[in-house]
Design a protein around this motif. Structure first.
Motif, PDB file in Angstrom:
ATOM      1  N   GLN A   1      55.908  44.946  32.891  1.00  0.00           N
ATOM      2  CA  GLN A   1      55.603  46.377  32.829  1.00  0.00           C
ATOM      3  C   GLN A   1      54.113  46.634  32.999  1.00  0.00           C
ATOM      4  O   GLN A   1      53.713  47.632  33.598  1.00  0.00           O
ATOM      5  N   LYS A   2      53.290  45.706  32.506  1.00  0.00           N
ATOM      6  CA  LYS A   2      51.842  45.862  32.734  1.00  0.00           C
ATOM      7  C   LYS A   2      51.562  45.806  34.229  1.00  0.00           C
ATOM      8  O   LYS A   2      50.743  46.570  34.752  1.00  0.00           O
ATOM      9  N   VAL A   3      52.239  44.904  34.911  1.00  0.00           N
ATOM     10  CA  VAL A   3      52.083  44.792  36.370  1.00  0.00           C
ATOM     11  C   VAL A   3      52.530  46.092  37.045  1.00  0.00           C
ATOM     12  O   VAL A   3      51.823  46.642  37.898  1.00  0.00           O
ATOM     13  N   GLU A   4      53.693  46.599  36.662  1.00  0.00           N
ATOM     14  CA  GLU A   4      54.206  47.829  37.283  1.00  0.00           C
ATOM     15  C   GLU A   4      53.247  48.994  37.044  1.00  0.00           C
ATOM     16  O   GLU A   4      53.002  49.793  37.939  1.00  0.00           O
ATOM     17  N   HIS A   5      52.714  49.076  35.847  1.00  0.00           N
ATOM     18  CA  HIS A   5      51.790  50.186  35.572  1.00  0.00           C
ATOM     19  C   HIS A   5      50.517  50.086  36.415  1.00  0.00           C
ATOM     20  O   HIS A   5      49.975  51.100  36.857  1.00  0.00           O
ATOM     21  N   TYR A   6      50.072  48.871  36.631  1.00  0.00           N
ATOM     22  CA  TYR A   6      48.906  48.686  37.507  1.00  0.00           C
ATOM     23  C   TYR A   6      49.250  49.166  38.917  1.00  0.00           C
ATOM     24  O   TYR A   6      48.452  49.856  39.568  1.00  0.00           O
ATOM     25  N   GLU A   7      50.435  48.821  39.370  1.00  0.00           N
ATOM     26  CA  GLU A   7      50.849  49.229  40.719  1.00  0.00           C
ATOM     27  C   GLU A   7      51.041  50.749  40.802  1.00  0.00           C
ATOM     28  O   GLU A   7      50.676  51.374  41.794  1.00  0.00           O
ATOM     29  N   ILE A   8      51.628  51.321  39.758  1.00  0.00           N
ATOM     30  CA  ILE A   8      51.844  52.772  39.752  1.00  0.00           C
ATOM     31  C   ILE A   8      50.501  53.499  39.851  1.00  0.00           C
ATOM     32  O   ILE A   8      50.331  54.433  40.641  1.00  0.00           O
ATOM     33  N   ALA A   9      49.522  53.034  39.076  1.00  0.00           N
ATOM     34  CA  ALA A   9      48.191  53.661  39.118  1.00  0.00           C
ATOM     35  C   ALA A   9      47.586  53.528  40.513  1.00  0.00           C
ATOM     36  O   ALA A   9      47.025  54.488  41.062  1.00  0.00           O
ATOM     37  N   THR A  10      47.724  52.339  41.086  1.00  0.00           N
ATOM     38  CA  THR A  10      47.129  52.090  42.403  1.00  0.00           C
ATOM     39  C   THR A  10      47.786  52.940  43.485  1.00  0.00           C
ATOM     40  O   THR A  10      47.100  53.628  44.253  1.00  0.00           O
TER      41      THR A  10
ATOM     42  N   LYS B   1      43.560  45.606  60.908  1.00  0.00           N
ATOM     43  CA  LYS B   1      44.402  44.409  60.757  1.00  0.00           C
ATOM     44  C   LYS B   1      44.710  44.213  59.279  1.00  0.00           C
ATOM     45  O   LYS B   1      43.833  44.411  58.443  1.00  0.00           O
ATOM     46  N   PRO B   2      45.947  43.791  58.950  1.00  0.00           N
ATOM     47  CA  PRO B   2      46.234  43.523  57.539  1.00  0.00           C
ATOM     48  C   PRO B   2      45.338  42.393  57.040  1.00  0.00           C
ATOM     49  O   PRO B   2      45.220  41.362  57.689  1.00  0.00           O
ATOM     50  N   GLN B   3      44.701  42.634  55.925  1.00  0.00           N
ATOM     51  CA  GLN B   3      43.767  41.657  55.388  1.00  0.00           C
ATOM     52  C   GLN B   3      43.851  41.705  53.872  1.00  0.00           C
ATOM     53  O   GLN B   3      43.872  42.792  53.289  1.00  0.00           O
ATOM     54  N   ALA B   4      43.898  40.533  53.244  1.00  0.00           N
ATOM     55  CA  ALA B   4      44.015  40.488  51.790  1.00  0.00           C
ATOM     56  C   ALA B   4      42.673  40.119  51.159  1.00  0.00           C
ATOM     57  O   ALA B   4      41.933  39.297  51.694  1.00  0.00           O
ATOM     58  N   LYS B   5      42.376  40.775  50.060  1.00  0.00           N
ATOM     59  CA  LYS B   5      41.172  40.435  49.300  1.00  0.00           C
ATOM     60  C   LYS B   5      41.600  40.218  47.858  1.00  0.00           C
ATOM     61  O   LYS B   5      42.311  41.049  47.288  1.00  0.00           O
ATOM     62  N   LYS B   6      41.188  39.100  47.288  1.00  0.00           N
ATOM     63  CA  LYS B   6      41.663  38.742  45.953  1.00  0.00           C
ATOM     64  C   LYS B   6      41.518  39.876  44.934  1.00  0.00           C
ATOM     65  O   LYS B   6      40.438  40.438  44.766  1.00  0.00           O
ATOM     66  N   CYS B   7      42.618  40.171  44.277  1.00  0.00           N
ATOM     67  CA  CYS B   7      42.637  41.218  43.253  1.00  0.00           C
ATOM     68  C   CYS B   7      42.556  40.534  41.891  1.00  0.00           C
ATOM     69  O   CYS B   7      43.526  39.957  41.414  1.00  0.00           O
ATOM     70  N   GLU B   8      41.366  40.596  41.284  1.00  0.00           N
ATOM     71  CA  GLU B   8      41.146  39.914  40.002  1.00  0.00           C
ATOM     72  C   GLU B   8      42.064  40.474  38.905  1.00  0.00           C
ATOM     73  O   GLU B   8      42.536  39.744  38.045  1.00  0.00           O
ATOM     74  N   ALA B   9      42.283  41.778  38.968  1.00  0.00           N
ATOM     75  CA  ALA B   9      43.107  42.410  37.929  1.00  0.00           C
ATOM     76  C   ALA B   9      44.531  41.860  37.978  1.00  0.00           C
ATOM     77  O   ALA B   9      45.097  41.488  36.941  1.00  0.00           O
ATOM     78  N   MET B  10      45.100  41.781  39.178  1.00  0.00           N
ATOM     79  CA  MET B  10      46.479  41.286  39.275  1.00  0.00           C
ATOM     80  C   MET B  10      46.545  39.819  38.917  1.00  0.00           C
ATOM     81  O   MET B  10      47.505  39.368  38.303  1.00  0.00           O
ATOM     82  N   GLU B  11      45.504  39.070  39.279  1.00  0.00           N
ATOM     83  CA  GLU B  11      45.513  37.664  38.895  1.00  0.00           C
ATOM     84  C   GLU B  11      45.511  37.538  37.370  1.00  0.00           C
ATOM     85  O   GLU B  11      46.251  36.732  36.804  1.00  0.00           O
ATOM     86  N   GLY B  12      44.715  38.376  36.711  1.00  0.00           N
ATOM     87  CA  GLY B  12      44.660  38.356  35.249  1.00  0.00           C
ATOM     88  C   GLY B  12      45.996  38.723  34.627  1.00  0.00           C
ATOM     89  O   GLY B  12      46.454  38.066  33.687  1.00  0.00           O
ATOM     90  N   LEU B  13      46.635  39.757  35.174  1.00  0.00           N
ATOM     91  CA  LEU B  13      47.920  40.196  34.616  1.00  0.00           C
ATOM     92  C   LEU B  13      48.991  39.116  34.765  1.00  0.00           C
ATOM     93  O   LEU B  13      49.789  38.892  33.857  1.00  0.00           O
ATOM     94  N   THR B  14      49.005  38.442  35.911  1.00  0.00           N
ATOM     95  CA  THR B  14      50.042  37.420  36.096  1.00  0.00           C
ATOM     96  C   THR B  14      49.721  36.163  35.269  1.00  0.00           C
ATOM     97  O   THR B  14      50.628  35.488  34.801  1.00  0.00           O
ATOM     98  N   LYS B  15      48.429  35.893  35.065  1.00  0.00           N
ATOM     99  CA  LYS B  15      48.071  34.766  34.187  1.00  0.00           C
ATOM    100  C   LYS B  15      48.531  35.053  32.765  1.00  0.00           C
ATOM    101  O   LYS B  15      48.990  34.172  32.054  1.00  0.00           O
TER     102      LYS B  15
END
Ligand code: FE2
Ligand code: FE2
Length: 179
Positions: A115-124, A76-90
């Protein structure tokens, strides 16, 4: 040769790790739909506003693709808080607070944050795609590759926008007196 794992994957350590990482990026993508919306409103130029708007649409698709991936993986689709993405958007939010409304420096800052966000996504996505291949989950790998490609294009598009004029114009903006 490994055969494709049927639904109910998640029995090996790697499968569990993959499943956890999916929850993490699923939270991140859902969070980004809102965070990108804020960045888009704060941006100065129409060029950057429309680039972000286009990527908000893609990000909504990224969320849907992850839901497909969960399904193929038998979960089932389930979300778990991503601290890294929260930090990048903050960080993106503080850049907006620290730059002047309507300035080119604001846009240069938003591009940095985005771009920091995109790079995080690219790595993931790059890593998850490879793990999917390793697990014999070719269909999942294919879906993740589509998203990976869009993240890379977005990153390159942001570089173009920055280099075309925003950075040059930002460089001409006088700083306010230190308070
Ligand atoms: Fe994304
Ligand atoms: Fe993205």
């Amino acid at each position: 040769m490994k055969t494709q794992t049927a639904a109910g994957a998640g029995n090996t350590q790697l499968e569990k790790f993959f499943h956890d990482s999916l929850k993490d990026i699923y939270w991140a993508e859902k969070h980004l739909v809102k965070a990108l919306g804020k960045m888009q409103k704060a941006a100065t130029t129409d060029e950057l506003k429309s680039a972000i708007e286009e990527h908000i649409g893609q990000t909504e698709e990224h969320v849907e693709r992850l839901e497909q991936v969960f399904e193929i993986f038998g979960k089932k689709p389930q979300a778990k808080k991503c601290e890294a993405m929260e930090g990048l958007t903050k960080e993106g939010e503080s850049i907006v607070e620290e730059t002047e409304d309507g300035s080119m420096t604001r846009d240069a800052g938003i591009i940095l944050a985005a771009q920091k966000v995109e790079h995080y996504e690219i790595a993931t996505y790059g890593t998850l795609r490879q793990l999917a291949i390793t697990m014999g989950q070719d269909q999942i790998a294919e879906i993740l590759s589509q998203t990976l490609e869009e993240e890379k294009q977005t990153d390159e598009g942001l570089t173009r926008i920055a280099e075309n004029n925003i950075n040059w114009e930002a460089e001409q903006e006088p700083a306010e007196e230190e308070k």
